[in-house]
Motif scaffolding. Structure first.
Motif, PDB file in Angstrom:
ATOM      1  N   ASP A 290     106.333  39.699 -18.275  1.00 57.87           N
ATOM      2  CA  ASP A 290     107.307  40.718 -17.880  1.00 57.87           C
ATOM      3  C   ASP A 290     108.717  40.373 -18.362  1.00 57.87           C
ATOM      4  O   ASP A 290     109.499  41.268 -18.717  1.00 57.87           O
ATOM      5  N   ARG A 291     109.047  39.091 -18.379  1.00 53.81           N
ATOM      6  CA  ARG A 291     110.365  38.691 -18.899  1.00 53.81           C
ATOM      7  C   ARG A 291     110.470  39.053 -20.380  1.00 53.81           C
ATOM      8  O   ARG A 291     111.537  39.482 -20.849  1.00 53.81           O
ATOM      9  N   THR A 294     111.040  42.788 -20.679  1.00 51.00           N
ATOM     10  CA  THR A 294     112.426  43.119 -20.378  1.00 51.00           C
ATOM     11  C   THR A 294     113.331  42.824 -21.560  1.00 51.00           C
ATOM     12  O   THR A 294     114.217  43.626 -21.914  1.00 51.00           O
TER      13      THR A 294
END
Length: 300
Positions: A290-291, A294
């Motif tokens: 998820d990082r 982003t």
């Protein structure tokens, strides 16, 4: 005569109470598809892998483990257990002397020769080799059956299953990311779609770029990795801290995961062991991917 009959009846009842009801035989299927049947629930278990030790403790069978192997260090009380070797060599004489009624083995972590030598001892073997995150929970349940600790095992498996379900619901529909998972650097090893970690990658919305390889843990070349064009490089280390195992990628300045710092480090004890803590490793992986998402959204 009546007094004698009453006396005999009393003795019979006392005998029945003291001995207790005999436990019936128990059976469970292992991860190799074999049915393991014991005349009574296991009371002396030898665990031949760190993750099988964790599974047994989760199943409530920790007090029944009489020996394990090197690196079986979780939960903490496992450190006090006698050791009968490691993945490379087992002390068969000591194993026999401990008189186990069940041995739990890791198929991929033990040599075929060692497994055959154990089988020759005529001691029941339970083969553990999970391929999906759900398999881990089922392993806890089945070991609970063989140890006669079903209530504890089912409760632990239910808690574990809920966490896996929650993670799948949260991450499986995320934007797909192409993932290269580096198992080892020399030789350069990865894993295919049958591996448990590959299921964790799928759960997190990742695509294993070497999923279609034939071997469970195939050897690949740096050139093959570059050609696969992964967006994320995932590796595991002690404590999840960066180490020098990715040094081989330093010369490849245009390799996207290195150029964009899209490297996810995981705790090897959590992601590499096929025990209940792998759900913690999967959560680390999902958060890491998820990082990257982003960052890609901010700097496409």
């Amino acid at each position: 005569m009546k007094k004698l009959s009453l006396c005999c009846a009393g003795l019979l009842a006392a005998t029945m109470v003291s001995s207790g009801p005999a436990r019936a035989s128990v059976s469970a299927q292992d991860d190799d598809g074999r049915t393991v049947t014991l005349p009574t629930p296991a009371r002396r278990i030898i665990s031949l892998a760190p993750h099988t030790t964790e599974l047994l403790y989760a199943a409530g069978a920790g007090p029944r483990i009489v020996a394990t192997v090197r690196y079986a260090d979780y939960p903490p009380e496992a450190k006090a257990l006698p050791q009968v070797g490691d993945a490379h060599a087992l002390d068969l004489e000591r194993i026999v002397a401990l008189k186990p009624d069940l041995i739990v083995v890791w198929m991929h972590g033990s040599s075929a020769r060692q497994i055959e030598r154990l089988r020759a001892l005529k001691i029941p073997l339970f083969h553990s080799e999970a391929h999906t995150l759900e398999d881990v929970g089922e392993g806890i349940r089945r070991l609970g059956v063989l140890a006669g600790t079903e209530d504890v095992a089912n409760a632990a498996a239910n808690t574990y299953a809920k966490r896996v379900t929650t993670l799948r619901a949260r991450y499986s529909q995320r934007t797909l990311l192409r993932v290269f998972y580096q198992v080892w650097q020399q030789p350069l090893l990865t894993l295919n779609k049958q591996h448990l970690i590959s299921d964790a990658i799928r759960l997190c919305g990742g695509v294993n770029v070497f999923a279609q390889q034939t071997a469970l843990v195939p050897t690949v070349s740096p050139e093959a990795v570059l050609a696969a064009q992964p967006q994320v490089l995932v590796a595991a280390s002690v404590g999840g801290q960066p180490d020098d195992s990715l040094a081989l990628w330093a010369p490849f300045k245009q390799f996207e995961p290195i150029a964009r710092h899209h490297v996810v480090w995981l705790n090897t004890d959590l992601i590499s062991r096929q025990g209940p803590r792998i759900v913690d490793g999967a959560q680390q992986l999902c958060e890491g991917l998820d990082r990257v998402r982003t960052d890609l959204a901010a700097k496409p």
